[in-house]
Design a protein around this motif. Structure first.
Motif, short mmCIF file in Angstrom:
data_model
loop_
_atom_site.label_atom_id
_atom_site.label_comp_id
_atom_site.label_asym_id
_atom_site.label_seq_id
_atom_site.Cartn_x
_atom_site.Cartn_y
_atom_site.Cartn_z
N HIS A 1 -9.36 -2.16 -2.10
CA HIS A 1 -9.60 -0.94 -1.35
C HIS A 1 -11.01 -0.72 -0.83
O HIS A 1 -11.20 0.04 0.10
N LYS B 1 0.71 8.97 0.67
CA LYS B 1 -0.63 8.42 0.86
C LYS B 1 -1.70 9.49 1.04
O LYS B 1 -1.49 10.45 1.78
N ASP C 1 -2.52 0.22 4.72
CA ASP C 1 -3.53 -0.79 4.43
C ASP C 1 -2.98 -2.21 4.54
O ASP C 1 -1.81 -2.46 4.25
N ARG D 1 3.93 -1.89 -7.57
CA ARG D 1 3.62 -0.66 -6.82
C ARG D 1 4.89 -0.40 -6.03
O ARG D 1 4.93 -0.62 -4.82
N CYS E 1 0.87 -1.17 0.00
CA CYS E 1 0.00 0.00 0.00
C CYS E 1 0.91 1.22 0.00
O CYS E 1 0.75 2.14 -0.78
N GLU F 1 -2.72 -5.23 -3.26
CA GLU F 1 -1.75 -4.83 -2.24
C GLU F 1 -1.23 -6.10 -1.62
O GLU F 1 -1.99 -6.90 -1.05
CO CO Z 1 -3.89 1.12 -0.04
#
Ligand code: CO
Ligand code: PEP
Length: 459
Positions: free
Chosen positions: A359, A122, A431, A115, A76, A401
């Motif tokens: 999410h 964030k 997350d 990612r 995340c 994620e």
């Molecule tokens: Co996230």
């Protein structure tokens, strides 16, 4: 420069976003320091090249047509502390393992996007946080400030933009070196066998698949009388949420012999669900760059708004330019997705449909952990696949994620992580991520789904 006119909107500049309302930006106490840092950042070498970006866009155009499939995944939020070899290699391994499973299931060439190498900022639901009567700026990711709850740690520090750029460079350098050194070589999948796979209920299935690939490879090499050189390397691309617009702008460049502006901090930046306002600064910034762009599409959004965003972000209707990353949750997707697909089809917009089943499936347990359930994640994925197929559209990618480590942040999966296990190895600052085993299992489940669909289509 003449050609720039055709690919860059006439009224766009890398800084034109500054005239629009910009959500989720930190407030720096000293704007002179910020300006100095941004000037330095703008002089540093790019992290990626325009031809890599264009290659990726071309591959994504293949995914729009159903010829390729995109796997995008990673933390995340990356942290500066985790920029070390073990963590980076583990992430690469799990993505490689998943992509192997997906190639096998889909019979499509995979596009691998991490990612990583820049996922340091964030979006947050509030600007401040209050603890025991003390109010401080919220933690916005390592690119901005630090998670500890003291004023020095929480004060946004522009120098961190440079530290983030450097960490991104270190990460991408190591990834490139591993890939070029043969880490992804299909002749040696044992390089990326990791312990959890050996101990997992999926071990036998995974080993069988790897053995069958090895045998096919040997067979092909016997027939062709040589080594299949292409099998020892894969492309790996980077992505992050393009949230801090000063940072993104500083890395936005023109290049010789190619028209337009490129964000050269990453191959594939995306726009978050909270910053995609049509008249906001993020859409203004993103409409001018040549990179492929991801757009998170989730609650609350109207189908006409999605079409308007497509027109703004991809006015030339280039396939591979725009990916819609759907995140409606297992409970919401059935109602929300069909009208959006229909509106996009009516407007004839060439989008890549991608599912982020993470999410909108987040919950807080009775014992206070932010978590996600494997079954809900899988359910959203299955529903996205089915709904798109019913509409003669194509699920071209997935967005997870995840981490290669044995964390306990998400509940469920064959290894049976329960609510009571969460405290054992809960490490995410933001997350919850699928652990390596859950991620691989998710890939197997998706591969089976794609295989079934292929067989159904052939029948
Ligand atoms: Co996230
Ligand atoms: C994320 O991808 O980490 C994120 C914040 O997603 P979204 O914008 O979809 O909420």
């Amino acid at each position: 420069m003449e050609c720039n006119k055709t690919v860059t909107p006439a009224d766009w500049r890398p800084e034109s976003w500054q005239a629009k309302p910009a959500a989720q930006q930190p407030v720096y106490p000293d704007s002179a320091v910020l300006r100095t840092v941004l000037r330095q950042l703008a002089c540093l070498p790019p992290l990626v090249t325009s031809w890599e970006v264009e290659n990726l866009k071309q591959q994504l155009a293949g995914a729009v047509m159903g010829e390729r499939f995109l796997l995008q995944g990673g933390d995340c939020s990356e942290s500066f502390a985790d920029c070390e070899s073990g963590q980076i290699a583990a992430k690469l391994k799990i993505l490689l393992q998943m992509s192997l499973v997906l190639v096998h299931g889909s019979e499509k060439r995979l596009i691998r996007v991490g990612r990583f190498a820049g996922q340091y900022a964030k979006p947050r639901s509030a600007d401040t946080e209050t603890q025991a009567g003390v109010t401080l700026p919220v933690y916005r990711g390592d690119l901005v400030n630090q998670p500890g709850f003291t004023a020095p740690e929480r004060t946004p520090d522009p120098e961190r933009l440079l530290r983030g750029y450097e960490r991104s460079a270190l990460t991408i350098n190591f990834i490139r070196a591993l890939i070029d050194g043969g880490f992804a070589d299909l002749h040696h999948p044992e390089y990326w066998d990791i312990d959890f796979v050996r101990n997992s209920p999926l071990a036998a299935e995974y080993t069988r698949m790897v053995d069958s690939i090895r045998e096919s490879l040997q067979f092909m090499e016997t027939v062709t009388g040589g080594r299949l050189a292409d099998m020892n390397r894969v492309d790996f691309y980077t992505s992050h949420e393009g949230l801090l617009l000063h940072y993104e702008q500083a890395q936005t460049r023109t290049v010789p012999r190619r028209p337009g502006w490129y964000n050269l901090s990453t191959h594939f930046p995306w726009i978050g669900n909270r910053t995609r306002s049509l008249d906001g600064a993020h859409i203004e910034y993103f409409r001018g760059i040549r990179n492929p762009v991801g757009l998170k599409v989730g609650d609350p959004i109207e189908p006409e708004e999605v079409v308007a965003l497509c027109e703004r972000l991809n006015p030339l209707d280039e396939p591979g330019k725009l990916m819609l990353i759907l995140r409606f949750g297992a409970e919401g997707i059935q109602k929300q997705l069909p009208p959006i697909i229909e509106a996009i089809q009516r407007a004839k917009k060439p989008v890549l449909w991608c599912c982020d089943p993470m999410h909108k499936n987040t919950e807080v347990t009775g014992n206070g952990f932010k978590t996600r359930r494997f079954d809900k994640i899988l359910s959203e994925l299955e529903q996205a696949y089915a709904i798109l197929t019913e509409h003669h559209a194509i699920l071209g990618g997935v967005h997870f994620e995840l981490t290669g480590d044995e964390v306990t942040e998400c509940i469920g999966g064959a290894s049976g992580v329960t609510e009571a296990d969460l405290h054992r190895a809960y490490r995410t600052p933001v997350d919850p991520r699928l652990n390596g085993e859950q991620a691989l299992e998710m890939a197997f489940r998706l591969a089976r789904l794609m295989k079934k669909e292929r067989q159904r289509a052939k029948a």
